[in-house]
Design a protein around this motif. Structure first.
Motif, short mmCIF file in Angstrom:
data_model
loop_
_atom_site.label_atom_id
_atom_site.label_comp_id
_atom_site.label_asym_id
_atom_site.label_seq_id
_atom_site.Cartn_x
_atom_site.Cartn_y
_atom_site.Cartn_z
N LEU A 156 0.51 10.15 2.35
CA LEU A 156 1.82 10.59 1.89
C LEU A 156 1.82 12.11 1.81
O LEU A 156 1.01 12.71 1.11
N ILE A 157 2.72 12.75 2.56
CA ILE A 157 2.86 14.19 2.55
C ILE A 157 4.05 14.54 1.66
O ILE A 157 5.19 14.21 1.97
N PRO A 195 -6.11 9.68 2.16
CA PRO A 195 -5.39 8.65 2.93
C PRO A 195 -6.01 7.27 2.70
O PRO A 195 -7.23 7.15 2.54
N PHE A 196 -5.18 6.23 2.69
CA PHE A 196 -5.71 4.88 2.55
C PHE A 196 -5.82 4.22 3.92
O PHE A 196 -5.12 4.60 4.87
N ARG A 239 0.83 -1.21 0.00
CA ARG A 239 0.00 0.00 0.00
C ARG A 239 0.86 1.26 0.00
O ARG A 239 0.55 2.25 -0.67
N LEU A 240 1.96 1.25 0.75
CA LEU A 240 2.88 2.40 0.77
C LEU A 240 3.51 2.61 -0.60
O LEU A 240 3.60 3.75 -1.09
N LEU A 241 3.94 1.51 -1.23
CA LEU A 241 4.56 1.59 -2.54
C LEU A 241 3.59 2.14 -3.58
O LEU A 241 3.95 2.98 -4.42
N GLN A 242 2.34 1.70 -3.52
CA GLN A 242 1.33 2.18 -4.45
C GLN A 242 1.14 3.70 -4.32
O GLN A 242 1.10 4.43 -5.32
N ALA A 243 1.03 4.17 -3.08
CA ALA A 243 0.84 5.60 -2.84
C ALA A 243 2.06 6.39 -3.31
O ALA A 243 1.94 7.49 -3.89
N PHE A 244 3.25 5.83 -3.08
CA PHE A 244 4.50 6.49 -3.49
C PHE A 244 4.59 6.59 -5.01
O PHE A 244 4.94 7.64 -5.56
N ALA A 271 1.09 8.03 9.53
CA ALA A 271 0.09 7.04 9.92
C ALA A 271 -0.61 7.52 11.19
O ALA A 271 0.04 8.01 12.12
N GLU A 272 -1.90 7.36 11.24
CA GLU A 272 -2.68 7.81 12.38
C GLU A 272 -3.95 6.98 12.48
O GLU A 272 -4.25 6.16 11.61
#
Length: 609
Positions: free
Chosen positions: A64-65, A53-54, A37-42, A86-87
């Motif tokens: 991702l900021i 946010p996902f 999921r992080l890679l996709q957003a990046f 992340a929150e």
């Protein structure tokens, strides 16, 4: 994998005997899913695709900021690079009844039954550690059993909001990769704690602690202080304060002691953010004229006009008729500039006189005086038509022969020049022509106002201002550029009023603003930064207490550092701190003692072996 602090840190490898295979498989799957999921957003961000946010595992949302965007970590780390935040997923209280169905007891995100709020977006520290562990595990090249494409893409740092529920009052946990020669060799784990309790510290103790933690023999200390030179406040409870602020950032090295006053050899930068329309400022009259100009432009563009409340008691028609009668008594020549200017100055009596003379011209021509009358009194389309009809009839009868500045190409100025030779033809004010005519004379007037200030103060030449005042673009673009120019003027006047800078500094700020607005859209939230020499502004800060004071200890490695910070405002927005009640306020509404917030940032390196 081992930590430089000497403790073994395990993010993978063979499962401990007491951990079941099924549990270990769930951990592997969790790491794979988080990385995916992080890679996709990046990847999407690199393509210019920005999404909301996902959601990860029902209780966590990740965003991702991008670099340069507002970053909740900037007030702590003074960095603004790309990061993942992340929150906790925001949940309404009525939804909490089935949280237990979504989460096991070990990963429950909060206990709402107590009725206590620990920050709407904060996760328990234990849950945050899980996320940091999964992030590090996914990047560990030794975790070959994970279903992740190799080589693993090094992702931006991951930071997790924490609820401060542990003994250290941890408010953030972060993980930042160590990349050498294109390969990920380890991770730096960050911890941020924050408290509003009194906390004294010794600089040498901070240095010794950093040396011991990272096995170092020498360290350096760099100081940072921020001073609030101006912050706009609300006039009353019904009007929100403007966002205007001027702060001074100072950094230096070495640091001699905690809360040291920055030496004059420091590097200093002024940060200026100005919101147009400060009701107590010297540009109130110009800002109101600009707003009226925008009303006319929006009306032409959309067909809908929301007329502002008038400033005058008399109607627009009465004011314009009286204005024409006064000119007629002067045999159609001369001008009433003096009277009109004195009225404006009387209205601005409470402002700084030295600034007033920069922004109120004394040479208003006929069209500009007509604009002043109409922009303060017109409340309808019919008003515009009736007022301009009166003017045109006076010109056609030869009752007036008003003077104009040269260089105007507006429709009204052309009609006036025709009237000099008795050659005025029939004029129709139907449709949008009357609004267009009024908009043109307003544009001409405001352009001359701004040019008068910049040229008069020797801050810019006509060539510098050509982009903002050129009539060669369509009228909507002209209005937009004039709006930019007005914001530059607001910035400079605020700077002059509160900083009283030398001309060299004011000139540098002017050129910086002009350059920015030639290349960027209007943005009143933009912070203009101006490097300065501390010696030129020492009277503004040397006797004041900083709003933020920070010392950063490191040994030359950017990512490995210890930070100690004292500030008068909470450095995090997701924790609840003590708020003073009215009994703690003095008669003038200020606190006798401002609450101080202590923030400590520590880190440890973990190397993948």
């Amino acid at each position: 994998m081992t930590s430089t602090s000497g403790r073994a840190v395990r993010f993978g490898g063979s499962a401990p005997p007491l951990v079941g295979v099924e549990m270990w498989q769930r951990v592997n799957t969790a790491a794979e899913e988080l990385y995916s999921r992080l890679l996709q957003a990046f990847d999407e961000e690199k393509k210019g695709i920005y999404k909301d946010p996902f959601i990860y595992e029902a209780d966590v949302q990740v965003q991702l900021i991008s670099k340069g965007r507002p970053n909740p970590l900037k007030s702590i780390l003074n960095e603004n690079d790309t990061v993942f935040i992340a929150e906790k997923v925001p949940l309404e209280k009525e939804e909490t009844s089935h949280i237990e169905e979504l989460q096991s007891e070990e990963t429950a995100i909060s206990d709402f039954s107590t009725g206590e709020s620990v920050g709407l977006l904060a996760l328990p520290v234990g849950r945050a550690r899980q996320l940091i562990g999964l992030y590090a595990m996914a990047h560990n090249p030794n975790m070959t059993h994970l279903k992740i494409t190799r080589p693993v893409t090094a992702l931006p740092p991951l930071w997790v909001r924490c609820d401060g529920s542990d003994p250290e009052s941890t408010c953030w946990l972060g993980a930042e990769l160590i990349v050498e020669n294109g390969s990920t060799t380890g991770v730096v784990l960050h911890g941020v704690s924050c408290t509003d309790k009194n906390y004294s510290v010794n600089l040498e103790n901070l240095k010794s602690s950093h040396k011991k933690r990272h096995h170092l023999t020498t360290v350096t200390a760099r100081g940072f202080a921020q001073y609030e030179l101006f912050q706009s406040t609300a006039l009353d409870d019904t009007v929100a304060p403007s966002q205007t602020m001027i702060t001074l950032d100072i950094s230096w090295s070495p640091v001699d002691e905690i809360l040291q006053t920055p030496p004059l050899s420091s590097a200093a930068t002024l940060n200026i953010k100005v919101e147009s329309g400060e009701p107590r400022g010297p540009l109130t009259h110009l800002h109101r004229e600009l707003k009226f100009l925008l009303v006319l432009a929006d009306g032409l563009r959309t067909g809908v006009t929301e007329w502002p409340e008038p400033l005058e008691v008399k109607s627009a028609v009465e004011l314009v008729q009286g204005f024409l009668n006064d000119l007629n008594k002067l045999d159609g020549f001369g001008d009433s500039t003096k009277k009109d200017t004195e009225t404006v100055k009387h209205d601005a009596a409470a402002i700084d006189r030295s600034l007033e003379c920069f922004t109120v011209r004394g040479d208003l021509d006929f069209a500009e005086q007509l604009w002043c009358k109409m922009s303060s009194s017109v409340v309808s389309y019919q008003d515009v038509v009736k007022c301009l009809t009166l003017v045109i009839q006076s010109l056609q009868r030869g009752d007036i022969q008003p003077w104009l500045h040269s260089g105007s190409n507006s429709l009204l100025s052309k009609l006036i020049h025709q009237s000099y030779h008795g050659a005025m033809g029939a004029v129709s004010l139907g449709g949008t022509i009357s609004v267009q005519m009024l908009l043109e004379i307003g544009l001409d007037k405001l352009k001359k106002d701004y040019i008068s200030f910049f040229i008069g103060q020797e801050l810019a030449s006509l060539n510098h201002l050509e982009y903002f005042t050129s009539p060669s673009v369509d009228i909507q673009e002209q209005v937009y550029r004039v709006q930019k120019l007005h914001h530059i003027l607001e910035i400079l006047v605020s700077f002059m009023l509160f900083i009283k800078p030398q001309h060299e500094l004011l000139f540098s700020l002017t050129q910086s603003c002009i350059k920015y607005y030639k290349q960027n859209p209007l943005d009143e939230q933009h912070i203009f930064q101006l490097p300065v020499r501390p010696t030129t502004i020492k009277n503004l800060y040397q006797s004041e207490k900083p709003q933020k004071w920070r010392v950063e200890i490191n040994s030359g490695q950017k990512k490995v550092k210890t930070v100690w910070q004292l500030s008068d405002s909470p450095p995090v927005d997701h924790l609840n701190f003590h708020k003073p009640d009215f009994s703690e306020l003095t008669l003038n509404g200020s606190l006798e003692e401002r609450t101080a917030f202590t923030t400590v940032v520590t880190c440890s390196q973990v190397h993948f072996k």
